[in-house]
Design a protein around this motif. Structure first.
Motif, PDB file in Angstrom:
ATOM      1  N   UNK A 243      50.179 -35.058 -17.191  1.00 25.91           N
ATOM      2  CA  UNK A 243      49.351 -34.466 -18.229  1.00 25.91           C
ATOM      3  C   UNK A 243      48.041 -35.202 -18.431  1.00 25.91           C
ATOM      4  N   UNK A 244      47.467 -35.031 -19.622  1.00 32.31           N
ATOM      5  CA  UNK A 244      46.199 -35.690 -19.917  1.00 32.31           C
ATOM      6  C   UNK A 244      45.014 -34.914 -19.391  1.00 32.31           C
ATOM      7  N   UNK A 245      44.057 -35.629 -18.795  1.00 28.06           N
ATOM      8  CA  UNK A 245      42.866 -34.976 -18.263  1.00 28.06           C
ATOM      9  C   UNK A 245      43.007 -34.793 -16.767  1.00 28.06           C
ATOM     10  N   UNK A 246      42.747 -33.576 -16.233  1.00 25.12           N
ATOM     11  CA  UNK A 246      42.304 -32.360 -16.928  1.00 25.12           C
ATOM     12  C   UNK A 246      43.442 -31.415 -17.324  1.00 25.12           C
TER      13      UNK A 246
ATOM     14  N   UNK B 145      42.373 -31.876 -38.608  1.00 23.08           N
ATOM     15  CA  UNK B 145      42.530 -33.331 -38.495  1.00 23.08           C
ATOM     16  C   UNK B 145      42.487 -33.772 -37.034  1.00 23.08           C
ATOM     17  N   UNK B 146      41.500 -33.291 -36.311  1.00 23.19           N
ATOM     18  CA  UNK B 146      41.409 -33.618 -34.893  1.00 23.19           C
ATOM     19  C   UNK B 146      40.925 -35.028 -34.635  1.00 23.19           C
ATOM     20  N   UNK B 147      41.444 -35.656 -33.543  1.00 22.92           N
ATOM     21  CA  UNK B 147      40.942 -36.989 -33.166  1.00 22.92           C
ATOM     22  C   UNK B 147      39.763 -36.848 -32.231  1.00 22.92           C
ATOM     23  N   UNK B 148      38.647 -36.397 -32.778  1.00 23.39           N
ATOM     24  CA  UNK B 148      37.463 -36.140 -31.968  1.00 23.39           C
ATOM     25  C   UNK B 148      36.774 -37.424 -31.525  1.00 23.39           C
ATOM     26  N   UNK B 149      36.956 -38.495 -32.276  1.00 24.91           N
ATOM     27  CA  UNK B 149      36.297 -39.770 -31.981  1.00 24.91           C
ATOM     28  C   UNK B 149      37.190 -40.580 -31.038  1.00 24.91           C
ATOM     29  N   UNK B 150      36.820 -40.618 -29.774  1.00 27.49           N
ATOM     30  CA  UNK B 150      37.635 -41.310 -28.780  1.00 27.49           C
ATOM     31  C   UNK B 150      37.549 -42.820 -28.897  1.00 27.49           C
ATOM     32  N   UNK B 151      36.661 -43.329 -29.757  1.00 25.93           N
ATOM     33  CA  UNK B 151      36.532 -44.781 -29.943  1.00 25.93           C
ATOM     34  C   UNK B 151      37.313 -45.280 -31.148  1.00 25.93           C
ATOM     35  N   UNK B 152      37.944 -44.395 -31.912  1.00 26.25           N
ATOM     36  CA  UNK B 152      38.640 -44.795 -33.143  1.00 26.25           C
ATOM     37  C   UNK B 152      39.898 -45.604 -32.815  1.00 26.25           C
ATOM     38  N   UNK B 153      40.054 -46.735 -33.468  1.00 30.09           N
ATOM     39  CA  UNK B 153      41.200 -47.601 -33.199  1.00 30.09           C
ATOM     40  C   UNK B 153      42.513 -46.974 -33.653  1.00 30.09           C
ATOM     41  N   UNK B 154      42.468 -46.104 -34.661  1.00 27.32           N
ATOM     42  CA  UNK B 154      43.693 -45.517 -35.211  1.00 27.32           C
ATOM     43  C   UNK B 154      44.403 -44.609 -34.215  1.00 27.32           C
ATOM     44  N   UNK B 155      43.683 -44.079 -33.217  1.00 29.13           N
ATOM     45  CA  UNK B 155      44.294 -43.176 -32.236  1.00 29.13           C
ATOM     46  C   UNK B 155      44.295 -43.781 -30.838  1.00 29.13           C
TER      47      UNK B 155
ATOM     48  N   UNK C 188      40.634 -47.540 -22.651  1.00 27.33           N
ATOM     49  CA  UNK C 188      39.304 -46.945 -22.581  1.00 27.33           C
ATOM     50  C   UNK C 188      38.538 -47.373 -21.334  1.00 27.33           C
ATOM     51  N   UNK C 189      38.736 -48.610 -20.897  1.00 25.73           N
ATOM     52  CA  UNK C 189      38.045 -49.090 -19.705  1.00 25.73           C
ATOM     53  C   UNK C 189      38.623 -48.469 -18.442  1.00 25.73           C
ATOM     54  N   UNK C 190      39.938 -48.422 -18.377  1.00 23.05           N
ATOM     55  CA  UNK C 190      40.611 -47.904 -17.188  1.00 23.05           C
ATOM     56  C   UNK C 190      40.389 -46.406 -16.984  1.00 23.05           C
ATOM     57  N   UNK C 191      40.189 -45.687 -18.065  1.00 22.35           N
ATOM     58  CA  UNK C 191      40.045 -44.225 -17.983  1.00 22.35           C
ATOM     59  C   UNK C 191      38.682 -43.769 -18.485  1.00 22.35           C
ATOM     60  N   UNK C 192      37.685 -44.593 -18.285  1.00 23.21           N
ATOM     61  CA  UNK C 192      36.353 -44.314 -18.832  1.00 23.21           C
ATOM     62  C   UNK C 192      35.776 -43.008 -18.308  1.00 23.21           C
ATOM     63  N   UNK C 193      35.991 -42.709 -17.029  1.00 21.10           N
ATOM     64  CA  UNK C 193      35.406 -41.499 -16.461  1.00 21.10           C
ATOM     65  C   UNK C 193      36.025 -40.248 -17.073  1.00 21.10           C
ATOM     66  N   UNK C 194      37.355 -40.229 -17.191  1.00 24.23           N
ATOM     67  CA  UNK C 194      38.026 -39.067 -17.778  1.00 24.23           C
ATOM     68  C   UNK C 194      37.619 -38.881 -19.230  1.00 24.23           C
ATOM     69  N   UNK C 195      37.480 -39.963 -19.960  1.00 19.94           N
ATOM     70  CA  UNK C 195      37.077 -39.858 -21.363  1.00 19.94           C
ATOM     71  C   UNK C 195      35.646 -39.349 -21.492  1.00 19.94           C
TER      72      UNK C 195
END
Length: 357
Positions: free
Chosen positions: A175-178, A246-256, A268-275
């Motif tokens: 799963x995940x991207x894409x 209540x979407x987690x639109x902010x991919x930099x938020x520590x809570x998600x 975030x570093x390992x999957x930077x391209x997909x993000x």
């Protein structure tokens, strides 16, 4: 990626309530059998998921003739295939549910359990009905869609036929991207293809996403990527309106961060391209559609600041967007009928009306 600071919640909420025409008195109140049907006929355009028969569902499929059971009495109900949206009655009741309908299959996967499934919730009475696709939060894996059923039934009460869809949301299992985005786009395509067979208006499909599903839905709604993947249908997979709960639109938020690590298969570093390819703030290139964002000020799972930031971002780009911030609502109460679910359902209805003109 720019983020606007969070605003004063109550001022922002009242401004949005006024725009939506939602009464402040209402907002102050917070508080089967399964059947699996093959995809081959769907892919060739020769099979409909089912046909209306008062008292039962018994789809005839030339490839896999498995009967799909209904979970409630549908005697005496009737459906229309008109593309116009009816205005009466004020509330609708649930006629039946078609369970476990496969709508997508990953490319290269031929096993029955590889299919991604949805449930179809059909209102009783004479259509035509509005059409919505519901996608849940996560990551949960297969079958996680059932927790949003209370909100789905609220939408049925507002006159929607609802396609409640799963999607592949765990990278470790493909799963995940894409994949997740392909599945949700395929759910929209499926609804657009078959809604009219059950009395729905297939011309206007509203995508509703909660939590992680809100994030995935926002990428489909705002960006230009097609995400065709292994979907049997080739009609548009982009919704005509989008509602994020209540979407987690902010991919930099520590809570998600933990959820996104599971979703993408790395930090975030390992999957930077997909993000970067799936950042709702990075690809707002599609033609504008109505976007409605809902969040609770007491949400400690996904910070409501993410919804505020996306609202600001789209407002600056002249999108048809509104944000409803519900005082004291949590991540869960916004989808509960005994909480703030009725408010969310009314916002979905307003978004659909805005899309259909």
């Amino acid at each position: 990626m720019t983020r606007s600071p969070a605003r004063n919640w109550r001022w922002h909420a009242f401004r949005r309530w006024a725009a939506l025409g939602v009464a402040s008195t209402l907002l102050a109140t917070s508080s089967a059998s399964s059947g699996a049907v093959g995809l081959a006929g769907y892919a060739s355009g020769t099979w409909a998921p089912g046909s209306w028969a008062p008292g039962s569902w018994a789809p005839t499929n030339p490839v896999a003739s498995t009967a799909v059971a209904v979970t409630s009495d549908v005697s005496g109900a009737s459906l229309s295939t008109s593309s116009d949206v009816g205005s009466t009655p004020d509330t609708w009741s649930l006629a039946g549910v078609i369970k476990n309908v496969p709508f997508a299959r990953p490319v290269g996967c031929e096993l029955a359990d590889c299919s991604v499934q949805l449930d179809m919730f059909i209102p009783a009475g004479t259509g035509p009905f509005r059409t919505a696709v519901m996608v849940r939060g996560g990551p949960t894996g297969p079958g996680g869609r059932h927790y949003v059923e209370p909100l789905v039934e609220e939408l049925v009460g507002e006159g929607f036929i609802v396609f409640n869809a799963d999607y592949r949301d765990i990278a470790a299992t493909g799963g995940g991207y894409p994949a997740a985005f392909e599945d949700v786009a395929c759910a929209v395509r499926f609804a657009r293809t078959w809604s009219s067979a059950y009395g729905g208006n297939s011309q206007t499909v509203t995508l509703v996403g909660h939590s992680l599903g809100g994030y995935v839905g926002s990428v489909l709604a705002l960006g230009s990527q097609k995400f065709q993947g292994g979907c049997p249908s080739t009609v548009s997979g982009r919704p005509d309106a989008f509602v994020g709960l209540a979407g987690n639109y902010d991919l930099t938020a520590s809570s998600v961060a933990n959820d996104l690590t599971k979703f993408f298969g790395g930090d975030a570093t390992e999957t930077a391209e997909a993000r970067a390819e799936s950042d709702p703030f990075a690809d707002v290139t599609a033609a504008t559609i109505p976007v409605r964002l809902i969040a609770g000020t007491a949400d400690h799972t996904v910070n409501p600041a993410a919804s505020v930031s996306l609202d600001d971002y789209l407002t600056q780009r002249l999108w048809n967007v509104n944000l409803t911030l519900i005082p004291n609502a949590t991540h869960d109460t916004i989808i509960r009928p005994t909480g703030d679910g009725p408010i969310s359902a009314r916002v979905v209805l307003e978004a659909s009306k805005s899309a259909s003109g």
